[in-house]
Design an enzyme around this catalytic site. Sequence first.
Site, PDB file in Angstrom:
ATOM      1  N   SER A  97       0.822  -1.218   0.000  1.00 39.11           N
ATOM      2  CA  SER A  97       0.000   0.000   0.000  1.00 39.11           C
ATOM      3  C   SER A  97       0.850   1.259   0.000  1.00 39.11           C
ATOM      4  O   SER A  97       0.366   2.339  -0.357  1.00 39.11           O
ATOM      5  CB  SER A  97      -0.952   0.010   1.205  1.00 39.11           C
ATOM      6  OG  SER A  97      -0.230  -0.038   2.419  1.00 39.11           O
ATOM      7  N   SER A 126      15.668  -4.572   9.239  1.00 39.02           N
ATOM      8  CA  SER A 126      16.042  -3.196   9.549  1.00 39.02           C
ATOM      9  C   SER A 126      17.434  -3.181  10.165  1.00 39.02           C
ATOM     10  O   SER A 126      17.804  -4.094  10.914  1.00 39.02           O
ATOM     11  CB  SER A 126      15.052  -2.573  10.535  1.00 39.02           C
ATOM     12  OG  SER A 126      15.514  -1.312  10.998  1.00 39.02           O
ATOM     13  N   TYR A 155      10.877  -2.920  18.674  1.00 41.31           N
ATOM     14  CA  TYR A 155      10.992  -2.981  17.215  1.00 41.31           C
ATOM     15  C   TYR A 155      12.261  -3.729  16.817  1.00 41.31           C
ATOM     16  O   TYR A 155      12.233  -4.619  15.954  1.00 41.31           O
ATOM     17  CB  TYR A 155      11.020  -1.557  16.649  1.00 41.31           C
ATOM     18  CG  TYR A 155      11.212  -1.471  15.158  1.00 41.31           C
ATOM     19  CD1 TYR A 155      10.143  -1.643  14.287  1.00 41.31           C
ATOM     20  CD2 TYR A 155      12.464  -1.187  14.614  1.00 41.31           C
ATOM     21  CE1 TYR A 155      10.319  -1.543  12.906  1.00 41.31           C
ATOM     22  CE2 TYR A 155      12.652  -1.090  13.241  1.00 41.31           C
ATOM     23  CZ  TYR A 155      11.573  -1.265  12.396  1.00 41.31           C
ATOM     24  OH  TYR A 155      11.747  -1.178  11.035  1.00 41.31           O
ATOM     25  N   ALA A 156      13.370  -3.410  17.449  1.00 43.55           N
ATOM     26  CA  ALA A 156      14.641  -4.054  17.133  1.00 43.55           C
ATOM     27  C   ALA A 156      14.557  -5.559  17.352  1.00 43.55           C
ATOM     28  O   ALA A 156      15.087  -6.354  16.567  1.00 43.55           O
ATOM     29  CB  ALA A 156      15.764  -3.456  17.979  1.00 43.55           C
ATOM     30  N   LYS A 187      12.737  -7.269  14.465  1.00 46.64           N
ATOM     31  CA  LYS A 187      13.528  -7.301  13.234  1.00 46.64           C
ATOM     32  C   LYS A 187      14.733  -8.227  13.369  1.00 46.64           C
ATOM     33  O   LYS A 187      15.141  -8.889  12.401  1.00 46.64           O
ATOM     34  CB  LYS A 187      13.971  -5.887  12.863  1.00 46.64           C
ATOM     35  CG  LYS A 187      12.822  -4.974  12.410  1.00 46.64           C
ATOM     36  CD  LYS A 187      12.133  -5.504  11.162  1.00 46.64           C
ATOM     37  CE  LYS A 187      11.129  -4.530  10.584  1.00 46.64           C
ATOM     38  NZ  LYS A 187      10.510  -5.002   9.329  1.00 46.64           N
ATOM     39  N   THR A 233      21.976 -11.513   5.704  1.00 42.91           N
ATOM     40  CA  THR A 233      21.340 -10.226   5.989  1.00 42.91           C
ATOM     41  C   THR A 233      22.175  -9.156   5.320  1.00 42.91           C
ATOM     42  O   THR A 233      23.364  -8.993   5.635  1.00 42.91           O
ATOM     43  CB  THR A 233      21.252  -9.961   7.499  1.00 42.91           C
ATOM     44  OG1 THR A 233      20.388 -10.937   8.101  1.00 42.91           O
ATOM     45  CG2 THR A 233      20.684  -8.574   7.772  1.00 42.91           C
TER      46      THR A 233
END
Length: 235
Positions: free
Chosen positions: A21, A133, A145-146, A149, A226
């Site tokens: 989106s 991230s 958040y870390a 991820k 990664t």
Amino acid sequence: MTAEHHDSGSGLRHAVVTGTSSGIGRAIAERLLAAGWRVTGIDRAPSAVTQAGFVGLQADLWDPQALLARLDDIGAVTALVHAAGYMRVGRLGELAPDNGEGMWRVHVGAAEALANALAPHMADGGRIVLIGSRTANGAAGRSQYAATKAALTGLARSWAIELAPRRITVNVIAPAATDTPFLRDPGRAGTAPVLPPMGRFVDPAEVAALTAFLLSGEAGAITGQTITICAGASL
């Protein structure tokens, strides 16, 4: 799926991409469509992608059962790209459990549900890319958040080992601050991104280009990795 299938314009290539989106997910979908892929986008809100070859499905990635119900009739899948995500911030003493759970469900739970449903049916040579991230390395005020991820790296390396005999590659792309609406999300107020040494943020098109390469036949020997895109922020 052979390298020739990945690189041909035969129309056999079909990618499921979450988060189309806006932002990185939209850039990835548009890049693949321009290269002749069919793309099925999965988003909570209607996707802004309008090109031929795109089918948008609405599903809440927070709810794995609702998400998987949308996959019943999508047909054979060549690649999965999980780009959907969001950030909520907070320092110790102020962490909201709901924020941590929500990000875990969208970033990790949805990746797990989608790969679990799609990978067993991918032809040999398929591709999985998870958008992580650089923050996975740790950042003050962004621990929840870390953590979500960082978990993607563990998933990707484990799946890469499992799927290597079928030549299905699994990789994580870890961008630093990227110039998307996500960068201006009010939910990250108080933890403004730092401008990288190159003097600009990462462009979503750059993440899309790397994704397209990892989905190509030429990237068939890259798996369990990664890869960071940071405009010098990691230096």
